[in-house]
Design an enzyme around this catalytic site. Structure first.
Site, PDB file in Angstrom:
ATOM      1  N   ASP A  13      -9.246 -54.618 -28.168  1.00 31.13           N
ATOM      2  CA  ASP A  13      -8.729 -55.996 -28.124  1.00 31.13           C
ATOM      3  C   ASP A  13      -9.570 -56.928 -27.263  1.00 31.13           C
ATOM      4  OD1 ASP A  13      -6.574 -55.186 -29.725  1.00 31.13           O
ATOM      5  OD2 ASP A  13      -5.461 -54.526 -27.960  1.00 31.13           O
ATOM      6  N   GLU A  14     -10.852 -56.690 -27.234  1.00 32.30           N
ATOM      7  CA  GLU A  14     -11.735 -57.509 -26.402  1.00 32.30           C
ATOM      8  C   GLU A  14     -12.061 -58.847 -27.057  1.00 32.30           C
ATOM      9  OE1 GLU A  14     -12.450 -54.484 -27.537  1.00 32.30           O
ATOM     10  OE2 GLU A  14     -12.730 -53.111 -25.865  1.00 32.30           O
ATOM     11  N   LYS A  16     -13.385 -58.720 -30.525  1.00 31.82           N
ATOM     12  CA  LYS A  16     -14.495 -58.375 -31.424  1.00 31.82           C
ATOM     13  C   LYS A  16     -14.473 -59.205 -32.696  1.00 31.82           C
ATOM     14  CE  LYS A  16     -12.769 -54.208 -31.365  1.00 31.82           C
ATOM     15  NZ  LYS A  16     -11.845 -54.244 -30.223  1.00 31.82           N
ATOM     16  N   GLY A  40      -6.470 -54.383 -34.827  1.00 33.01           N
ATOM     17  CA  GLY A  40      -5.949 -55.697 -35.180  1.00 33.01           C
ATOM     18  C   GLY A  40      -6.936 -56.713 -34.648  1.00 33.01           C
ATOM     19  N   HIS A  41      -7.612 -57.407 -35.521  1.00 34.66           N
ATOM     20  CA  HIS A  41      -8.635 -58.374 -35.110  1.00 34.66           C
ATOM     21  C   HIS A  41      -8.169 -59.772 -35.504  1.00 34.66           C
ATOM     22  CE1 HIS A  41     -11.892 -54.985 -35.417  1.00 34.66           C
ATOM     23  NE2 HIS A  41     -10.923 -54.717 -34.565  1.00 34.66           N
ATOM     24  N   THR A  42      -7.924 -60.608 -34.510  1.00 32.98           N
ATOM     25  CA  THR A  42      -7.478 -61.968 -34.812  1.00 32.98           C
ATOM     26  C   THR A  42      -8.682 -62.884 -34.935  1.00 32.98           C
ATOM     27  OG1 THR A  42      -5.464 -61.562 -33.585  1.00 32.98           O
ATOM     28  CG2 THR A  42      -5.985 -63.860 -34.047  1.00 32.98           C
ATOM     29  N   GLN A 223     -11.429 -50.743 -32.063  1.00 31.17           N
ATOM     30  CA  GLN A 223     -11.068 -50.081 -30.798  1.00 31.17           C
ATOM     31  C   GLN A 223     -12.115 -50.432 -29.716  1.00 31.17           C
ATOM     32  OE1 GLN A 223     -10.819 -47.897 -33.893  1.00 31.17           O
ATOM     33  NE2 GLN A 223      -8.922 -49.014 -33.827  1.00 31.17           N
TER      34      GLN A 223
END
Ligand code: GDP
Ligand code: IMO
Ligand code: MG
Length: 430
Positions: A13-14, A16, A40-42, A223
């Protein structure tokens, strides 16, 4: 032309997705190389706000080909849902290819994941419950079903018949739950195959041609490397290698092709699920970092769980850089620190009388370390309007520079908000 891996360099959750969304329009091929819908990529851009779990974040760029690579594990129902959602919002998904070699997350994987977690009780890992661990286990055990198998009736039936017999024994005898029907499962996954057939292909020639033609390629991580199955905080890890080596392996690209590894680091640290977290904080600082109520609040994109929060851990951050050859740093969510009067950075670990500048290998020992903090003054000024490094308050510039010095890699990008134009390109990365 460069091949660049964009990897999460903490516990996930950095940001990416946000970084890949920006870089995608400078590349021609984006390959998601590992993990599954535990990710989960926002992505926030002029087309809207999107929460991606399996689709590469380059999907919004009309000139970019996107590949779901061989190292990914795919839940076809989730993927179809994501494709439908994007199509209903007028995003063109025709430039997507899915590797025939990618493994399928089957219903028994999801069941096993949840049942195993229940059985672990207090020592649960805190998985996302998406079947990731069991799907990777079966792949290694050579009983997995691959995306290509969904396109071949006979192969699917044979493989499913063999594996389901064993899985049903496990489900009924060990866990006391109902078995799965071969007939229903077969028909359901055959139908998924039919619906995804246009996308599923041998992706090797596409990737190989791109490398030959020297087009810029991005490898999108999922991840973070502290969740790496070999080098992370085992057993509180995921079941894949999310780092640079995993990028090469999952995409099917030799390591000599890699020109750069961008490590995406949040300006502080978060973690979802169980496991040691030396710099974790509670109280008012935690509240400030969590940003509850904001669209970018520290709440899991996939599971909705509150993320644990803490100060930047430079011991872990440097370790992540060392084991992945991170040469470029992207710092995200710097704006989240805007209100803090003082900011701490963990520069070492104290273990009894010793000082460590690397993480110990076991969670038992890692849980005992005490962070050694360095304090830097906060800037207490809004940074989200900055568009150049010089626009940032001096204290923010100094903070970011110190993080990169501790990590041991050059500064590439700074993100000060979730929108596409809220990324400062400090040095060209692509
Ligand atoms: P990923 O899994 O690494 O792609 O990260 P996530 O999308 O799960 O979590 C990052 C969250 O922070 C998302 O809600 C992003 O929209 C948001 N975000 C990314 N970069 C920034 C930033 O610089 N500032 C703020 N405020 N939000 C950001
Ligand atoms: P993105 O790509 C944060 C964590 C889970 C759990 C552990 C194992 O959005 O950064 P799993 O379901 O993979 O077996 O769970 O890994 N985890 C993540 N944490 N971001 C992610 O992905 C994660 N994917 C898995 O919370 O602790
Ligand atoms: Mg995420």
């Amino acid at each position: 032309m460069p091949v660049i891996a964009v990897i999460g360099a903490q516990w996930g959750d950095e940001g990416k997705g946000h970084i890949v969304d920006l870089l995608a329009n400078r590349s021609r091929l984006v390959i998601r190389y590992g993990g599954g819908n535990n990710a989960g990529h926002t992505v926030v851009n002029e087309q809207g706000t999107f929460k991606l779990h399996l689709l590469p974040s380059g999907i919004f760029d009309p000139h970019t080909v996107n590949i779901i690579g061989s190292g990914v594990v795919i839940d076809p129902a989730v993927l179809l849902g994501e494709l439908n959602e994007l199509q209903s919002r007028n995003i063109d998904t025709s430039r997507l290819f899915i590797s025939e070699r990618a493994h399928v997350i089957m219903p028994y994987h999801v069941m096993e994941d949840k049942l195993q977690e229940q059985a672990r009780g207090d020592s649960k890992i805190g998985t996302t419950g998406r079947g990731i661990g069991p799907a990777y286990s079966d792949k290694m055990d050579r009983v997995g079903i691959r995306m290509g198998d969904l396109l071949h009736e006979q192969t699917l039936l044979e493989r499913l018949r063999a594996v389901l017999e064993e899985k049903n024994r496990l489900l009924t005898k060990l866990y006391g739950v109902k078995p799965l029907s071969l007939h229903d499962t077969y028909l359901r996954f055959l139908e998924y195959g039919r619906q995804l057939a246009d996308y599923v292909t041998n992706t090797h020639p596409i990737i190989h041609r791109a490398l030959q033609r020297d087009v810029p390629v991005l490898l999108e991580g999922a991840q973070g490397v502290l969740l790496d199955v070999d080098h992370g905080t085992y057993p509180y890890v995921t079941s894949s290698p999310p780092g640079a080596a995993g990028a090469c392996q999952g995409a099917g690209i030799g390591p000599t092709h890699l020109n750069s590894v961008i490590g995406v680091y949040k300006a502080y640290t978060t973690r979802v699920g169980e496991g040691p977290f030396p710099t974790e904080v509670q109280g008012p600082v935690a509240d400030a970092l969590r940003q509850i109520g904001k669209p970018w609040a520290e709440v899991g994109t996939t599971t909705g769980r509150a993320r644990r929060v803490g100060w930047f851990d430079a011991v872990m951050a440097r370790y992540a850089a060392q084991i992945n050859g991170i040469d470029t740093v992207a710092i995200t969510k710097l704006d989240v620190l805007d209100t803090l009067p003082e900011i701490k950075i963990c520069v070492g670990y104290k273990l009894h009388d010793a000082e460590l500048d690397y993480p110990p290998t076991t969670v038992a020992v890692l849980s005992q370390v005490e962070p050694i903090y360095e304090e830097m003054p906060g800037w207490q000024t809004a940074t989200s309007g900055a568009r150049r490094f010089e626009d940032l308050p001096e204290a923010a510039q100094a903070y970011v520079a110190r993080l990169c010095q501790l990590v041991g890699a050059r500064l590439g990008l700074i993100s000060i908000g979730p929108e596409r134009d809220q990324i400062i390109v400090v040095s060209e990365v692509l």
